[in-house]
Motif scaffolding. Structure first.
Motif, PDB file in Angstrom:
ATOM      1  N   LEU A   1      10.028  12.324 -43.663  1.00 28.83           N
ATOM      2  CA  LEU A   1       9.169  11.888 -44.784  1.00 28.83           C
ATOM      3  C   LEU A   1       8.341  10.742 -44.305  1.00 28.83           C
ATOM      4  CD1 LEU A   1      11.875  11.615 -47.667  1.00 28.83           C
ATOM      5  CD2 LEU A   1      10.016  13.697 -47.296  1.00 28.83           C
ATOM      6  N   PRO A   2       6.880  10.787 -44.885  1.00 26.85           N
ATOM      7  CA  PRO A   2       6.244   9.482 -44.549  1.00 26.85           C
ATOM      8  C   PRO A   2       6.810   8.464 -45.330  1.00 26.85           C
ATOM      9  CG  PRO A   2       4.726  11.383 -45.499  1.00 26.85           C
ATOM     10  CD  PRO A   2       6.270  11.756 -45.602  1.00 26.85           C
ATOM     11  N   TYR A   3       6.540   7.167 -44.855  1.00 26.33           N
ATOM     12  CA  TYR A   3       7.020   5.740 -45.362  1.00 26.33           C
ATOM     13  C   TYR A   3       6.038   5.013 -44.981  1.00 26.33           C
ATOM     14  CZ  TYR A   3       9.239   5.051 -40.848  1.00 26.33           C
ATOM     15  OH  TYR A   3       9.203   4.930 -39.557  1.00 26.33           O
ATOM     16  N   TRP A   4       6.029   3.694 -45.713  1.00 21.96           N
ATOM     17  CA  TRP A   4       5.242   2.794 -45.844  1.00 21.96           C
ATOM     18  C   TRP A   4       6.009   1.413 -45.913  1.00 21.96           C
ATOM     19  CZ3 TRP A   4       4.576   7.136 -48.412  1.00 21.96           C
ATOM     20  CH2 TRP A   4       3.662   7.974 -47.986  1.00 21.96           C
ATOM     21  N   ALA A   5       5.351   0.186 -45.294  1.00 17.96           N
ATOM     22  CA  ALA A   5       6.024  -1.013 -45.526  1.00 17.96           C
ATOM     23  C   ALA A   5       5.610  -1.728 -47.059  1.00 17.96           C
ATOM     24  CB  ALA A   5       5.685  -1.976 -44.345  1.00 17.96           C
ATOM     25  N   ASP A   6       4.439  -1.059 -47.521  1.00 19.54           N
ATOM     26  CA  ASP A   6       3.951  -1.829 -48.770  1.00 19.54           C
ATOM     27  C   ASP A   6       3.654  -0.745 -49.932  1.00 19.54           C
ATOM     28  OD1 ASP A   6       2.044  -0.478 -47.012  1.00 19.54           O
ATOM     29  OD2 ASP A   6       0.410  -1.217 -48.635  1.00 19.54           O
ATOM     30  N   PRO A   7       3.442  -1.381 -51.113  1.00 19.75           N
ATOM     31  CA  PRO A   7       3.489  -0.363 -52.374  1.00 19.75           C
ATOM     32  C   PRO A   7       2.042   0.403 -52.370  1.00 19.75           C
ATOM     33  CG  PRO A   7       3.098  -2.619 -53.002  1.00 19.75           C
ATOM     34  CD  PRO A   7       3.576  -2.717 -51.530  1.00 19.75           C
ATOM     35  N   GLY A   8       1.296  -0.038 -51.763  1.00 23.40           N
ATOM     36  CA  GLY A   8      -0.172   0.542 -51.722  1.00 23.40           C
ATOM     37  C   GLY A   8      -0.372   1.599 -50.588  1.00 23.40           C
ATOM     38  N   HIS A   9       0.706   1.876 -49.952  1.00 32.73           N
ATOM     39  CA  HIS A   9       0.754   2.769 -48.806  1.00 32.73           C
ATOM     40  C   HIS A   9      -0.415   2.383 -47.556  1.00 32.73           C
ATOM     41  CE1 HIS A   9       3.195   5.664 -51.381  1.00 32.73           C
ATOM     42  NE2 HIS A   9       3.734   4.520 -51.351  1.00 32.73           N
ATOM     43  N   HIS A  10      -0.716   1.052 -47.539  1.00 30.73           N
ATOM     44  CA  HIS A  10      -1.743   0.824 -46.279  1.00 30.73           C
ATOM     45  C   HIS A  10      -0.974   0.571 -45.087  1.00 30.73           C
ATOM     46  CE1 HIS A  10      -4.566   0.701 -49.452  1.00 30.73           C
ATOM     47  NE2 HIS A  10      -3.753  -0.126 -50.264  1.00 30.73           N
ATOM     48  N   GLN A  11       0.267   0.416 -44.940  1.00 27.39           N
ATOM     49  CA  GLN A  11       1.083   0.180 -43.550  1.00 27.39           C
ATOM     50  C   GLN A  11       2.209   1.219 -43.246  1.00 27.39           C
ATOM     51  OE1 GLN A  11       2.622  -4.011 -43.311  1.00 27.39           O
ATOM     52  NE2 GLN A  11       1.514  -4.247 -45.399  1.00 27.39           N
ATOM     53  N   PRO A  12       1.666   2.471 -42.955  1.00 25.64           N
ATOM     54  CA  PRO A  12       2.359   3.689 -42.747  1.00 25.64           C
ATOM     55  C   PRO A  12       3.214   3.452 -41.458  1.00 25.64           C
ATOM     56  CG  PRO A  12       0.246   4.167 -41.863  1.00 25.64           C
ATOM     57  CD  PRO A  12       0.128   2.713 -42.569  1.00 25.64           C
ATOM     58  N   GLY A  13       4.524   4.067 -41.575  1.00 27.26           N
ATOM     59  CA  GLY A  13       5.533   4.068 -40.626  1.00 27.26           C
ATOM     60  C   GLY A  13       6.009   2.727 -39.890  1.00 27.26           C
ATOM     61  N   LYS A  14       6.040   1.692 -41.198  1.00 26.11           N
ATOM     62  CA  LYS A  14       6.463   0.403 -40.872  1.00 26.11           C
ATOM     63  C   LYS A  14       7.522   0.226 -42.231  1.00 26.11           C
ATOM     64  CE  LYS A  14       2.575  -1.009 -38.518  1.00 26.11           C
ATOM     65  NZ  LYS A  14       1.420  -2.219 -38.463  1.00 26.11           N
ATOM     66  N   ILE A  15       8.414  -0.864 -41.747  1.00 28.32           N
ATOM     67  CA  ILE A  15       9.170  -1.368 -43.006  1.00 28.32           C
ATOM     68  C   ILE A  15       8.623  -2.949 -43.358  1.00 28.32           C
ATOM     69  CG2 ILE A  15      10.990   0.291 -42.585  1.00 28.32           C
ATOM     70  CD1 ILE A  15      12.496  -2.074 -41.367  1.00 28.32           C
ATOM     71  N   ASN A  16       9.140  -3.428 -44.373  1.00 32.04           N
ATOM     72  CA  ASN A  16       8.711  -4.914 -44.356  1.00 32.04           C
ATOM     73  C   ASN A  16      10.035  -5.550 -44.278  1.00 32.04           C
ATOM     74  OD1 ASN A  16       9.868  -5.339 -47.306  1.00 32.04           O
ATOM     75  ND2 ASN A  16       8.557  -4.061 -47.957  1.00 32.04           N
ATOM     76  N   HIS A  17       9.691  -7.145 -44.215  1.00 32.69           N
ATOM     77  CA  HIS A  17      10.734  -8.117 -44.247  1.00 32.69           C
ATOM     78  C   HIS A  17      10.724  -9.116 -45.114  1.00 32.69           C
ATOM     79  CE1 HIS A  17      12.410  -6.112 -40.414  1.00 32.69           C
ATOM     80  NE2 HIS A  17      11.109  -5.778 -40.258  1.00 32.69           N
ATOM     81  N   GLY A  18      10.294  -8.691 -46.325  1.00 34.83           N
ATOM     82  CA  GLY A  18      10.185  -9.765 -47.150  1.00 34.83           C
ATOM     83  C   GLY A  18      11.285 -10.313 -47.835  1.00 34.83           C
ATOM     84  N   ASP A  19      11.320 -11.780 -47.867  1.00 36.55           N
ATOM     85  CA  ASP A  19      12.467 -12.481 -48.353  1.00 36.55           C
ATOM     86  C   ASP A  19      13.555 -12.549 -47.139  1.00 36.55           C
ATOM     87  OD1 ASP A  19      11.752 -13.770 -50.913  1.00 36.55           O
ATOM     88  OD2 ASP A  19      11.226 -11.931 -51.313  1.00 36.55           O
TER      89      ASP A  19
END
Length: 130
Positions: free
Chosen positions: A83-101
């Motif tokens: 499945l495609p995945y993104w680090a951001d809700p706008g789907h501008h950073q494909p194939g990445k996860i975020n490290h918020g907080d």
């Protein structure tokens, strides 16, 4: 006064398939049928009730707070399915996860285009990163 979210209706073209998709990704019990709904219950008692909708569906956002171990398992299922995945809700950073907080988060879409998210720390809870 005590107020808790009990359930929300999730519009779907095929509620059985969409509910099964979410239940499998999150490793929840099989959806329960109640009237026109296919319900996926979460640990806090909230149920996402998938209901058939004909025509266009306006996507919604559903975020799930999970443990670090659960994140690894769920993210593994997302990747196993390709499945495609993104680090951001706008789907501008494909194939990445975020490290918020100081935690981790990732977004992916369900069969009807709903924007799903798992995160290990609530937003605003501290830490840094993005």
């Amino acid at each position: 006064m005590s107020i808790q979210l009990n359930h929300t209706i999730v519009p779907a073209r095929d509620p059985q398939a969409s509910a099964a998709f979410l239940a499998e990704i999150l490793d929840r019990p099989a959806p329960v049928i109640f009237g026109p709904f296919h319900g996926v219950e979460l640990d806090n008692g909230v149920t996402l009730d998938f209901m058939r909708v004909d025509g266009d569906i306006a996507w919604q956002h559903y975020a799930f707070l999970v443990s670090e171990d659960d994140f690894d398992e769920i993210f593994g299922r997302i990747r196993e399915r390709g499945l495609p995945y993104w680090a951001d809700p706008g789907h501008h950073q494909p194939g990445k996860i975020n490290h918020g907080d100081g935690g981790r988060g990732v977004y992916w879409s369900d069969p009807d285009g709903h924007n799903l998210e798992i995160l290990t720390r609530p937003y605003g809870s501290g830490g840094s990163g993005g």
